[in-house]
Design a protein around this motif. Structure first.
Motif, PDB file in Angstrom:
ATOM      1  N   GLY A 454       0.796  -1.209   0.000  1.00  0.00           N
ATOM      2  CA  GLY A 454       0.000   0.000   0.000  1.00  0.00           C
ATOM      3  C   GLY A 454       0.834   1.267   0.000  1.00  0.00           C
ATOM      4  O   GLY A 454       0.298   2.360  -0.169  1.00  0.00           O
ATOM      5  N   TRP A 529       0.718   1.363  -5.263  1.00  0.00           N
ATOM      6  CA  TRP A 529      -0.426   0.460  -5.203  1.00  0.00           C
ATOM      7  C   TRP A 529      -1.720   1.207  -5.535  1.00  0.00           C
ATOM      8  O   TRP A 529      -1.878   2.369  -5.209  1.00  0.00           O
ATOM      9  CB  TRP A 529      -0.555  -0.171  -3.816  1.00  0.00           C
ATOM     10  N   THR A 530      -2.645   0.503  -6.161  1.00  0.00           N
ATOM     11  CA  THR A 530      -3.979   1.046  -6.442  1.00  0.00           C
ATOM     12  C   THR A 530      -5.021   0.034  -6.001  1.00  0.00           C
ATOM     13  O   THR A 530      -4.743  -1.171  -5.915  1.00  0.00           O
ATOM     14  CB  THR A 530      -4.155   1.337  -7.941  1.00  0.00           C
ATOM     15  N   LYS A 531      -6.229   0.533  -5.721  1.00  0.00           N
ATOM     16  CA  LYS A 531      -7.319  -0.355  -5.334  1.00  0.00           C
ATOM     17  C   LYS A 531      -7.969  -0.941  -6.573  1.00  0.00           C
ATOM     18  O   LYS A 531      -8.114  -0.270  -7.589  1.00  0.00           O
ATOM     19  CB  LYS A 531      -8.354   0.405  -4.515  1.00  0.00           C
ATOM     20  N   ASP A 532      -8.362  -2.201  -6.429  1.00  0.00           N
ATOM     21  CA  ASP A 532      -9.030  -2.869  -7.528  1.00  0.00           C
ATOM     22  C   ASP A 532     -10.382  -2.206  -7.802  1.00  0.00           C
ATOM     23  O   ASP A 532     -11.100  -1.835  -6.878  1.00  0.00           O
ATOM     24  CB  ASP A 532      -9.219  -4.355  -7.196  1.00  0.00           C
ATOM     25  N   ALA A 536     -12.684  -3.103  -3.356  1.00  0.00           N
ATOM     26  CA  ALA A 536     -11.844  -2.118  -2.677  1.00  0.00           C
ATOM     27  C   ALA A 536     -10.923  -2.745  -1.640  1.00  0.00           C
ATOM     28  O   ALA A 536      -9.997  -2.086  -1.156  1.00  0.00           O
ATOM     29  CB  ALA A 536     -12.721  -1.058  -2.016  1.00  0.00           C
ATOM     30  N   THR A 537     -11.170  -4.017  -1.286  1.00  0.00           N
ATOM     31  CA  THR A 537     -10.319  -4.662  -0.285  1.00  0.00           C
ATOM     32  C   THR A 537      -9.031  -5.228  -0.900  1.00  0.00           C
ATOM     33  O   THR A 537      -8.175  -5.716  -0.179  1.00  0.00           O
ATOM     34  CB  THR A 537     -11.083  -5.798   0.412  1.00  0.00           C
ATOM     35  N   LEU A 539      -5.577  -4.626  -3.075  1.00  0.00           N
ATOM     36  CA  LEU A 539      -4.604  -3.669  -3.573  1.00  0.00           C
ATOM     37  C   LEU A 539      -3.811  -4.319  -4.705  1.00  0.00           C
ATOM     38  O   LEU A 539      -3.540  -5.527  -4.679  1.00  0.00           O
ATOM     39  CB  LEU A 539      -3.654  -3.229  -2.458  1.00  0.00           C
ATOM     40  N   SER A 648      -1.138  -8.725  -6.282  1.00  0.00           N
ATOM     41  CA  SER A 648      -2.395  -8.379  -5.615  1.00  0.00           C
ATOM     42  C   SER A 648      -2.303  -8.740  -4.141  1.00  0.00           C
ATOM     43  O   SER A 648      -1.651  -9.713  -3.765  1.00  0.00           O
ATOM     44  CB  SER A 648      -3.577  -9.090  -6.271  1.00  0.00           C
ATOM     45  N   ASN A 650      -4.885  -8.960  -0.763  1.00  0.00           N
ATOM     46  CA  ASN A 650      -6.225  -8.860  -0.186  1.00  0.00           C
ATOM     47  C   ASN A 650      -6.102  -8.427   1.271  1.00  0.00           C
ATOM     48  O   ASN A 650      -5.585  -9.167   2.114  1.00  0.00           O
ATOM     49  CB  ASN A 650      -6.941 -10.210  -0.290  1.00  0.00           C
ATOM     50  N   THR A 651      -6.568  -7.233   1.575  1.00  0.00           N
ATOM     51  CA  THR A 651      -6.441  -6.702   2.936  1.00  0.00           C
ATOM     52  C   THR A 651      -7.262  -7.480   3.945  1.00  0.00           C
ATOM     53  O   THR A 651      -7.031  -7.368   5.153  1.00  0.00           O
ATOM     54  CB  THR A 651      -6.872  -5.223   2.969  1.00  0.00           C
TER      55      THR A 651
END
Length: 866
Positions: A454, A529-532, A536-537, A539, A648, A650-651
């Motif tokens: 992030g 990093w960007t959000k998908d 949104a969870t 990156l 990718s 996943n937060t």
């Protein structure tokens, strides 16, 4: 006031003087221009003013007639043109007529300039309307040929008008010594109604012709002591050259004509212009040696001399008259410090000859050299001059002295792909095949050091250019400031990383001996990093080799009739190194694509939090044939899938979350599942049994192929336990987030199902291992069920993910799941039949609950009798 009046009067007189000079030049009679009717030897060609356009009009005018008649004996060349204006673009394009000539040896006789409107002819050949200017079309390339242009600016041109004009050029370049040569095309980029072309030659002179690309044979007639070769063609549609067609490709039918019998005759005619006597060579060497710094042996001497001519002698040419093919004397070129390709090649070869090194000029064609071997002998097929050098080991090397700031030594100095050349050396009799250049290798290493998931990254780039690319970069850096170069580089990377910042200004190292030019860059990226877009969870960080991107996206159209040009000088290795802040689930992989015209490979290596992405692209030709283009584009389309590589994260599964709590209901569910599965296995172990049919002496221990099964069953419980522990199943916040977001609800259900299955699978795998190593008779049947259920559940899990939550996993993770499914299927196909039919299995798993033994008849105890 008096001073102002005086200045005004001076300016007025100056204006009048300039006006008179311009007027004299504009309206005066030029000594090379006259007006007369066509000569008697010229045949009049009929003109059809009402001719219709063949095909679709692609320009603003339609050529009604092009009539070219050359008289070799009298050195007169007649030209007649007639165009019909179709639209306003045609008015603009054809409103000015131009005629070029060389005043040193050519005379112009104007016959007609007229407009035909509604059947009436309007004379436009007034001397006052003609201008003679020196345009110098090659000035941008530092070449001046001294040719003049007659411009007839036609007034009152309208749509529908027919423009007729004709003239004769008398005289030819004395450098040809009376020899005639030319190439004539029977098709162009605009439509034509009729073309006439003829060549009249005295019977005692030789004439050779060659038909190209479907041109028809001429009509040959004899008129007294002359022979006439005539070609006619009608209703000729325009050629539409397709996008990115190579410069050497020509689709027009044509005829090539020459009076040279062979290449030796061309050499004999022009080699003599590249000679100087011993005294002139001595004078040149005395003048030049102090500037050459010659002291390094043969190789060093050659290198120093090449660099001097390339870098110290400015490229500039005045090619009027005989200078079009005849070079200036080397000492003159040295003194004035400029020359064209002929001058620089002559100078370089003489400077080397003065040092005892064999060197000769060579004529080449810089754009269509590949077709020279099929051309008739003529000096006009060449447009450039280079040098052939023979080293002490008899190795031949070739140098283009017009290229400046080159690196390397003889043998590895970059030499363009000129294909063929004519060596100007006494005794030379044919064309020489020239070596193809080695691709200009470029190695790029990008390094990303990621702060955290992030966050940003430190970004460095090291690029090593070799060959022609090294020469090009050296020139780019020498002609610009580092600040401007840096701006260009930053803009280049800003396409992917909008917030990129320069940490250190670009720097470079130049090893001219190896001809390697290395560029160093250093940047800071604050947001990598960007959000998908769909979740949104998740990156996402993308790494894209921009240096290869331009080569992997050629034209999209496969419909083509002409060759498609590609840069043959491409050999790029682009490596991206990423140091990630924590462990990622990344699989090593590699792919290779290509055809006979290119290769592309992609390689992924991951170890110890270091990710290496390597892209390699190399051209193997300089064009794609139309029939090969579909395969070429198909392979590029496949390769494009590997171009961008993304990480990718996943937060929801962030195991480093500071506020992570344990989900006790999940713990309870896991314990309940394990307990239920354990009780089920206990009941099977104590109640389910099968009799053994093998005699005790035939029982066998675990061995053979069963060793592989034993290893698999031994490690399976540990693998399942690791999967449960590493998947964040007990993270309370993860489950809360999953079931509080509607889009993630299906994923939550999937994870619960997977957890229940994995918990049961763990206990059942322990049970299967237990009965296997105890060699229970029920082991083969239970193992068959174990393998079959594993495959079925893997298939159901893969299907459920693709249907219920297709965005929950990355492409790499989905590929891994399908790979696991295939592996389970293969395991079933191998081991299920083995456990059903193998004698080894039957003789190994023989023990029952009560350890009963079936005694074979021959081993029964004897019956005792009294």
């Amino acid at each position: 006031m008096a001073l102002l009046i005086s200045i005004a009067m001076f300016c007025f007189r100056l204006y009048i003087l300039l006006f008179l000079l311009i007027t004299l030049n504009t309206f005066g009679q030029h000594k090379n221009i006259s007006y007369a009717t066509p000569n008697k030897w010229i045949d009049e060609t009929k003109l059809d003013p009402d001719a219709t356009i063949p095909g679709t009009a692609t320009s603003g005018f339609y050529s009604l007639l092009i009539d070219i008649q050359d008289n070799v004996g009298t050195k007169e060349y007649y030209k007649r043109f007639s165009y019909k204006i179709l639209n306003t673009k045609g008015v603009q394009d054809m409103g000015n007529l131009t005629i070029d000539f060389d005043p040193e040896y050519e005379q112009i006789i104007l016959h007609e300039i007229a407009i035909v409107r509604d059947g009436k002819e309007i004379n436009k050949m007034q001397p006052a309307s003609l201008q003679v200017v020196q345009r110098e079309a090659g000035m941008d390339n530092y070449l001046y040929d001294g040719r003049l242009t007659i411009i007839a600016n036609l007034t009152d041109v309208r749509v529908g008008d027919i423009i007729n004009y004709s003239y004769t050029i008398s005289g030819s370049n004395p450098v040809y010594e009376g020899n005639y040569q030319r190439i004539f095309y029977f098709q162009d980029v605009f439509p034509m109604n009729r073309i006439n072309f003829s060549v009249t030659v005295p019977n005692d002179q030789n004439l050779e012709y060659k038909l190209l690309r479907g041109a028809k044979n001429p009509h040959i007639s004899t008129i007294g002591n002359r022979t006439k070769y005539s070609w006619e063609k009608e209703k000729i549609s325009a050629i539409e050259y397709e996008d990115n067609t190579p410069a050497w490709f020509d689709a027009a039918p044509a005829v090539e004509i020459t009076q040279y019998r062979n290449w030796k005759e061309v050499v004999d005619k022009f080699e003599k212009h590249y000679r100087i006597d011993k005294n002139a060579r001595t004078a040149l060497s005395k003048k030049a040696y102090p500037y050459l710094n010659i002291e390094n042996g043969e190789t060093g001497n050659i290198t120093q001399t090449i660099k001097f001519v390339q870098d110290e002698i400015r490229y500039l040419g005045f090619e009027n008259g005989m200078n079009s093919h005849k070079p200036s004397y080397p000492l003159e070129v040295f003194n004035r410090r400029y020359g064209d390709c002929k001058d620089k090649s002559f100078l370089l070869s003489e400077l080397l000859q003065a040092q005892g090194i064999t060197a000769h000029p060579m004529l080449v064609n810089s754009s269509t050299g590949r077709d020279l071997e099929n051309s008739l002998p003529s000096p006009n097929v060449f447009d450039h001059c280079i040098v052939q050098i023979q080293l002490e080991n008899n190795k031949l090397v070739y140098i283009d002295p017009t290229i400046s700031d080159q690196g390397g030594e003889p043998g590895n100095i970059y030499f363009p792909n000129y294909s063929y050349g004519l060596l100007l050396k006494p005794g030379s009799q044919g064309l020489t095949k020239l070596p193809s250049p080695k691709p200009s290798k470029t190695d790029i290493v990008e390094t990303f050091i990621l702060d955290d998931v992030g966050g940003g990254a430190n970004f460095t780039v090291k690029t090593i250019y070799r060959g022609n690319e090294s020469d090009f970069q050296r020139q780019e850096f020498s002609e610009s400031t580092l600040k401007n170069v840096q701006q260009g580089y930053t803009s280049f990377y800003a396409e992917l990383y909008p917030g990129i910042k320069v940490e250190e200004v670009v720097s470079f190292e130049d090893d001219k001996l190896k001809n390697e030019f290395t560029v160093f860059e250093k940047y800071r990226i604050d947001s990598l990093w960007t959000k998908d877009d769909t979740d949104a969870t998740i990156l996402y960080a993308e790494f894209n080799p921009l240096s290869i991107r331009t080569h992997l996206f050629p034209t999209k159209s496969t419909e083509r009739n002409m060759p498609y040009y590609i840069n043959p000088d491409v050999d790029i290795t682009h490596k991206t190194i990423v140091f990630v802040p924590e462990a990622f689930n990344i699989q090593n992989e590699s792919s290779t694509y290509g055809t006979k015209d290119f290769t592309y490979s992609f390689d992924v290596k991951y170890k110890n939090a270091k990710l290496e992405l390597t892209h390699e692209y190399k051209s193997l030709s300089d064009h794609i044939a139309p029939e090969d283009l579909p395969a070429y584009l198909k392979e590029h389309s496949r390769a494009q899938e590997n171009l961008a590589y993304g990480l990718s994260y996943n937060t929801l599964f962030n195991e480093n979350s500071q506020s992570a709590t344990t989900s006790w209901w999940i713990v309870f569910m896991v314990l309940l599942t394990m307990g239920g599965t354990g009780y089920f296995c206990y009941r099977i172990y104590n109640t389910y049994d099968l009799p053994s049919v093998v005699a005790p002496r035939k029982e066998r221990s675990i061995g053979g192929w069963l060793i592989i099964v034993a290893i698999g069953l031994a490690i399976t419980p540990f693998l399942v336990l690791y999967e449960i522990n590493s998947s964040q199943y007990f993270n309370g916040e993860m489950w809360q987030t999953l079931f509080s977001i509607e889009e993630n609800f299906n994923l939550g259900l999937l994870l619960i199902g997977e957890l229940i299955y994995n918990s049961a699978y763990l206990i059942f795998s322990l049970f299967v291992a237990l009965i296997f190593f105890r060699r229970r008779t029920i082991a083969p049947r239970i193992i068959i069920i174990f393998y079959a259920v594993t495959f079925i559940m893997t298939a159901l899990d893969t299907f459920a993910i693709s249907q219920l939550s297709p965005l929950a996993y990355t492409g790499v993770e989905e590929q891994e799941m399908f790979t696991d499914l295939v592996k389970e299927g293969i395991r079933c196909l191998i081991w299920i039949p083995y456990f059903i039919y193998s004698i080894r299995v039957e003789e190994t798993f023989t023990r029952t609950i009560k350890e009963e033994k079936i005694i074979a008849p021959q081993e029964q105890a004897p019956i005792l009798t009294q």
